[in-house]
Design an enzyme around this catalytic site. Structure first.
Site, PDB file in Angstrom:
ATOM      1  N   LYS A   1      -3.359  -3.194  16.035  1.00  0.00           N
ATOM      2  CA  LYS A   1      -4.077  -1.939  15.329  1.00  0.00           C
ATOM      3  C   LYS A   1      -4.868  -1.419  16.428  1.00  0.00           C
ATOM      4  O   LYS A   1      -4.932   0.027  16.466  1.00  0.00           O
ATOM      5  CB  LYS A   1      -4.895  -2.725  14.165  1.00  0.00           C
ATOM      6  CG  LYS A   1      -4.052  -3.036  13.058  1.00  0.00           C
ATOM      7  CD  LYS A   1      -3.308  -1.992  12.266  1.00  0.00           C
ATOM      8  CE  LYS A   1      -2.145  -2.583  11.434  1.00  0.00           C
ATOM      9  NZ  LYS A   1      -1.129  -1.509  11.152  1.00  0.00           N
TER      10      LYS A   1
ATOM     11  N   ILE B   1       0.924  -1.307   0.163  1.00  0.00           N
ATOM     12  CA  ILE B   1       0.144  -0.045   0.088  1.00  0.00           C
ATOM     13  C   ILE B   1       0.963   1.180   0.068  1.00  0.00           C
ATOM     14  O   ILE B   1       0.460   2.263  -0.738  1.00  0.00           O
ATOM     15  CB  ILE B   1      -1.072   0.074   1.270  1.00  0.00           C
ATOM     16  CG1 ILE B   1      -1.856  -1.335   1.227  1.00  0.00           C
ATOM     17  CG2 ILE B   1      -1.980   1.126   1.188  1.00  0.00           C
ATOM     18  CD1 ILE B   1      -2.624  -1.605   2.489  1.00  0.00           C
TER      19      ILE B   1
ATOM     20  N   TYR C   1      -2.230  -9.505  15.911  1.00  0.00           N
ATOM     21  CA  TYR C   1      -2.111  -8.571  14.716  1.00  0.00           C
ATOM     22  C   TYR C   1      -3.269  -7.506  14.990  1.00  0.00           C
ATOM     23  O   TYR C   1      -2.804  -6.310  15.018  1.00  0.00           O
ATOM     24  CB  TYR C   1      -2.036  -9.053  13.368  1.00  0.00           C
ATOM     25  CG  TYR C   1      -2.390  -8.149  12.367  1.00  0.00           C
ATOM     26  CD1 TYR C   1      -1.223  -7.047  11.808  1.00  0.00           C
ATOM     27  CD2 TYR C   1      -3.716  -7.928  11.559  1.00  0.00           C
ATOM     28  CE1 TYR C   1      -1.654  -6.156  10.775  1.00  0.00           C
ATOM     29  CE2 TYR C   1      -3.980  -7.053  10.678  1.00  0.00           C
ATOM     30  CZ  TYR C   1      -2.898  -6.062  10.340  1.00  0.00           C
ATOM     31  OH  TYR C   1      -3.090  -5.158   9.392  1.00  0.00           O
TER      32      TYR C   1
ATOM     33  N   SER D   1      -7.198  -0.844  10.270  1.00  0.00           N
ATOM     34  CA  SER D   1      -7.969  -1.949   9.455  1.00  0.00           C
ATOM     35  C   SER D   1      -9.296  -2.282  10.199  1.00  0.00           C
ATOM     36  O   SER D   1      -9.525  -1.934  11.449  1.00  0.00           O
ATOM     37  CB  SER D   1      -6.937  -3.273   9.836  1.00  0.00           C
ATOM     38  OG  SER D   1      -7.628  -4.409   9.487  1.00  0.00           O
TER      39      SER D   1
HETATM   40  P1  NAD Z   1       3.372  -4.708   3.481  1.00  0.00           P
HETATM   41  O1  NAD Z   1       4.091  -5.727   4.435  1.00  0.00           O
HETATM   42  O2  NAD Z   1       3.470  -4.637   2.035  1.00  0.00           O
HETATM   43  O3  NAD Z   1       4.194  -3.369   3.742  1.00  0.00           O
HETATM   44  C1  NAD Z   1       4.583  -2.902   4.866  1.00  0.00           C
HETATM   45  C2  NAD Z   1       6.402  -2.454   4.668  1.00  0.00           C
HETATM   46  O4  NAD Z   1       6.588  -2.077   6.151  1.00  0.00           O
HETATM   47  C3  NAD Z   1       7.163  -3.291   4.245  1.00  0.00           C
HETATM   48  O5  NAD Z   1       7.677  -2.768   3.150  1.00  0.00           O
HETATM   49  C4  NAD Z   1       7.920  -4.078   5.369  1.00  0.00           C
HETATM   50  O6  NAD Z   1       9.399  -4.100   4.836  1.00  0.00           O
HETATM   51  C5  NAD Z   1       7.906  -2.546   6.215  1.00  0.00           C
HETATM   52  N1  NAD Z   1       8.396  -2.555   7.690  1.00  0.00           N
HETATM   53  C6  NAD Z   1       7.704  -3.522   8.623  1.00  0.00           C
HETATM   54  N2  NAD Z   1       8.389  -3.402   9.692  1.00  0.00           N
HETATM   55  C7  NAD Z   1       9.307  -2.485   9.644  1.00  0.00           C
HETATM   56  C8  NAD Z   1      10.120  -1.905  10.655  1.00  0.00           C
HETATM   57  N3  NAD Z   1      10.165  -2.135  11.885  1.00  0.00           N
HETATM   58  N4  NAD Z   1      11.079  -0.883  10.293  1.00  0.00           N
HETATM   59  C9  NAD Z   1      10.925  -0.495   9.040  1.00  0.00           C
HETATM   60  N5  NAD Z   1      10.037  -0.862   8.088  1.00  0.00           N
HETATM   61  C10 NAD Z   1       9.309  -1.904   8.493  1.00  0.00           C
HETATM   62  O7  NAD Z   1       2.026  -4.433   3.951  1.00  0.00           O
HETATM   63  P2  NAD Z   1       0.749  -3.609   3.346  1.00  0.00           P
HETATM   64  O8  NAD Z   1      -0.164  -4.439   2.963  1.00  0.00           O
HETATM   65  O9  NAD Z   1       1.438  -2.506   2.302  1.00  0.00           O
HETATM   66  O10 NAD Z   1       0.330  -2.873   4.422  1.00  0.00           O
HETATM   67  C11 NAD Z   1       0.855  -1.245   5.099  1.00  0.00           C
HETATM   68  C12 NAD Z   1      -0.011  -1.147   6.217  1.00  0.00           C
HETATM   69  O11 NAD Z   1      -1.651  -1.379   6.225  1.00  0.00           O
HETATM   70  C13 NAD Z   1       0.149  -1.933   7.473  1.00  0.00           C
HETATM   71  O12 NAD Z   1       0.382  -1.488   8.625  1.00  0.00           O
HETATM   72  C14 NAD Z   1      -0.788  -3.118   7.706  1.00  0.00           C
HETATM   73  O13 NAD Z   1      -1.163  -3.526   8.866  1.00  0.00           O
HETATM   74  C15 NAD Z   1      -1.974  -2.107   7.108  1.00  0.00           C
HETATM   75  N6  NAD Z   1      -3.111  -2.721   6.592  1.00  0.00           N
HETATM   76  C16 NAD Z   1      -2.934  -3.528   5.512  1.00  0.00           C
HETATM   77  C17 NAD Z   1      -4.119  -4.527   5.088  1.00  0.00           C
HETATM   78  C18 NAD Z   1      -3.782  -5.396   3.729  1.00  0.00           C
HETATM   79  O14 NAD Z   1      -4.964  -6.226   3.461  1.00  0.00           O
HETATM   80  N7  NAD Z   1      -2.942  -5.370   3.154  1.00  0.00           N
HETATM   81  C19 NAD Z   1      -5.311  -4.274   5.707  1.00  0.00           C
HETATM   82  C20 NAD Z   1      -5.364  -3.326   6.401  1.00  0.00           C
HETATM   83  C21 NAD Z   1      -4.367  -2.779   7.048  1.00  0.00           C
HETATM   84  C1  UD1 Z   2      -7.498 -10.895   6.633  1.00  0.00           C
HETATM   85  C2  UD1 Z   2      -7.445 -10.410   8.188  1.00  0.00           C
HETATM   86  C3  UD1 Z   2      -7.537  -8.958   8.280  1.00  0.00           C
HETATM   87  C4  UD1 Z   2      -6.582  -8.170   7.529  1.00  0.00           C
HETATM   88  C5  UD1 Z   2      -6.818  -8.712   5.904  1.00  0.00           C
HETATM   89  C6  UD1 Z   2      -5.736  -8.065   5.246  1.00  0.00           C
HETATM   90  C7  UD1 Z   2      -8.362 -12.609   9.068  1.00  0.00           C
HETATM   91  C8  UD1 Z   2      -9.201 -13.142   9.936  1.00  0.00           C
HETATM   92  N1  UD1 Z   2      -8.638 -11.228   8.861  1.00  0.00           N
HETATM   93  O1  UD1 Z   2      -8.834 -10.623   6.138  1.00  0.00           O
HETATM   94  O2  UD1 Z   2      -7.199  -8.679   9.643  1.00  0.00           O
HETATM   95  O3  UD1 Z   2      -6.562  -6.924   7.526  1.00  0.00           O
HETATM   96  O4  UD1 Z   2      -6.551  -9.973   5.916  1.00  0.00           O
HETATM   97  O5  UD1 Z   2      -4.442  -8.651   5.470  1.00  0.00           O
HETATM   98  O6  UD1 Z   2      -7.467 -13.100   9.006  1.00  0.00           O
HETATM   99  N2  UD1 Z   2     -10.590 -16.953   1.383  1.00  0.00           N
HETATM  100  C9  UD1 Z   2     -10.707 -18.165   0.461  1.00  0.00           C
HETATM  101  N3  UD1 Z   2      -9.650 -18.825   0.100  1.00  0.00           N
HETATM  102  C10 UD1 Z   2      -8.255 -18.365   0.376  1.00  0.00           C
HETATM  103  C11 UD1 Z   2      -8.081 -17.319   0.994  1.00  0.00           C
HETATM  104  C12 UD1 Z   2      -9.071 -16.388   1.481  1.00  0.00           C
HETATM  105  O7  UD1 Z   2     -11.856 -18.754   0.642  1.00  0.00           O
HETATM  106  O8  UD1 Z   2      -7.285 -18.974   0.005  1.00  0.00           O
HETATM  107  C13 UD1 Z   2     -11.477 -16.248   1.762  1.00  0.00           C
HETATM  108  C14 UD1 Z   2     -11.546 -15.953   3.331  1.00  0.00           C
HETATM  109  O9  UD1 Z   2     -12.439 -16.924   3.852  1.00  0.00           O
HETATM  110  C15 UD1 Z   2     -12.319 -14.516   3.510  1.00  0.00           C
HETATM  111  C16 UD1 Z   2     -12.064 -13.933   2.143  1.00  0.00           C
HETATM  112  O10 UD1 Z   2     -11.475 -14.827   1.105  1.00  0.00           O
HETATM  113  O11 UD1 Z   2     -13.852 -14.859   3.300  1.00  0.00           O
HETATM  114  C17 UD1 Z   2     -11.096 -12.886   2.235  1.00  0.00           C
HETATM  115  O12 UD1 Z   2      -9.911 -13.383   2.957  1.00  0.00           O
HETATM  116  P1  UD1 Z   2      -8.361 -12.607   3.173  1.00  0.00           P
HETATM  117  O13 UD1 Z   2      -8.170 -12.096   1.576  1.00  0.00           O
HETATM  118  O14 UD1 Z   2      -7.498 -13.522   3.954  1.00  0.00           O
HETATM  119  O15 UD1 Z   2      -8.833 -11.454   4.035  1.00  0.00           O
HETATM  120  P2  UD1 Z   2      -9.631 -11.400   5.416  1.00  0.00           P
HETATM  121  O16 UD1 Z   2      -9.676 -12.481   5.998  1.00  0.00           O
HETATM  122  O17 UD1 Z   2     -10.992 -10.848   5.003  1.00  0.00           O
END
Ligand code: NAD
Ligand code: UD1
Length: 339
Positions: A154, A12, A150, A125
């Protein structure tokens, strides 16, 4: 105007750096590359024509973080993405997750206070809502006890921001509660780089279609949803990145209504797993090999956002149609190939 982006080479973060640079902001990134690759900077440069400043160190290192702020006195705002984010892993490594996600935020906030940096946007999140009793979830929906370390990090980080805002009246903090981010930049220069076997639905699906995985398991079709599979709010990563630019502008322009605010960042639409698979097939013309298996432990049945507050207060709205998001994701997977 310089913005400090932690975790800016991540999924992101990298898309947000692109949107920030395209909106005229200067960016400095810190990342320890524990879950990303330095080549992401090439992708950002290719899209925007500008290579962002970059430093590699661990934000849990208090001295390194302080030294960084001391050297960069022109930072006006921070976006804090850096965190560990694998839900399952956090269950088996709770201390590593608490240490990384809490200490990195603490170090950033301590340095911001010391060096007079007033504005922060934090990656939260929808996991903080758990399985809400009433849908869609609004910002007023009560948070529930997190299901994983995790998720708990948050909730705890949000609490730290809330408590800090009460006493540091001139610090302005926004938490964005992301729903399920998916997609990739339409240029296919940057996208998600999952480490090992993906846990999340979309990378598992695209790797299956690419022939890296044999079959996608759909975790349960006996939920109380229209087709029995769980429902989520899938938000395009570019829309999500733009929400950060809007949030940063709100802070820099002093338009925030309180010095700690939080917003739901989703589309407002609930989509089931089977609907997502069908949409992917429609978007790409590719068949997804899947089978229905048992439920995954810890999954919630359904969640989607009420985005009224983000739409009206932030003036931000998701715009990328789901089929476009899925086509972009597939283009990115094709570029990655089997590697
Ligand atoms: P990502 O792992 O791709 O990016 C996180 C980055 O932070 C990575 O490049 C990693 O190397 C770096 N990092 C981690 N710990 C560090 C540290 N101690 N010092 C320096 N760098 C560090 O993850 P993302 O999907 O881009 O997520 C970004 C943020 O959004 C995170 O806080 C994640 O929890 C939050 N978030 C993500 C999702 C999702 O589905 N991807 C959903 C909700 C919230
Ligand atoms: C998960 C995390 C959430 C986090 C998000 C992004 C949990 C309980 N929640 O969300 O906290 O912010 O990831 O990293 O883990 N699914 C399948 N087959 C697969 C994978 C997923 O059917 O192989 C389904 C899951 O059951 C779910 C949906 O797809 O219903 C989305 O899953 P996923 O992408 O893992 O995200 P979340 O579980 O919603």
């Amino acid at each position: 105007m310089k913005v400090f982006v932690t975790g800016g080479t991540g999924y992101i973060g990298s898309h947000t750096v692109v949107e920030l640079q395209q909106s005229g902001f200067e960016v400095v990134i810190v990342d320890n590359l524990c879950n990303s690759n330095i080549q992401v900077l090439d992708g950002i440069e290719k899209i925007t024509g500008v290579r962002p400043e970059f430093e590699q160190f661990d934000l849990t290192d208090e001295k390194a973080t302080r030294d960084f702020f001391a050297r960069h006195r022109d930072i006006k705002a921070v976006i804090h993405f850096a965190a560990l984010k694998a839900v399952g892993e956090s269950v088996s490594m709770p201390l590593e997750y608490y240490k990384n996600n809490l200490n990195s935020l603490m170090n950033v906030l301590l340095s911001m206070r010391e060096f007079g940096v007033k504005n922060l946007v934090f990656s939260s999140s929808c996991t903080v809502y758990g399985q809400a009793d009433v849908l869609p979830v609004t910002e007023q929906t009560p948070r529930k006890q997190a299901e994983s370390p995790y998720g708990n990090t948050k909730a705890m980080c949000e609490d730290i921001l809330r408590d800090l805002a009460k006493v540091e009246k001139d610090m302005n903090l926004i938490a964005l509660r992301y729903f399920n981010p998916i997609g990739a930049h339409p240029s296919a220069c940057i996208g998600e780089l999952p480490n090992g076997v993906p846990n999340n639905l979309i990378p598992y699906l695209t790797q299956t279609v690419a022939g890296i995985r044999e079959q996608l398991s759909v975790f349960g079709n006996d939920y109380n949803t229209p087709d029995g599979t769980p429902v989520r709010d899938y938000i395009d990563v570019i829309d999500l990145a733009k929400a950060h630019v809007v949030a940063i502008r709100r802070l820099l322009d002093g338009k925030n209504k309180a010095n700690y605010e939080y917003f739901n960042i989703g589309t407002g639409n609930g989509v089931s797993v089977l609907e997502l698979i069908q949409a992917f097939e429609k978007a790409t013309g590719k068949k997804v090999n899947y089978k229905i298996v048992g439920r995954r432990a810890g999954d919630i049945e359904k969640v989607w956002a009420d985005t009224t507050v983000a739409n009206t207060e932030l003036g931000w709205k998701a715009g990328v149609p789901l089929v476009e998001t899925l086509a972009n994701t597939w283009r990115w997977q094709e570029k990655l190939g089997k590697g």
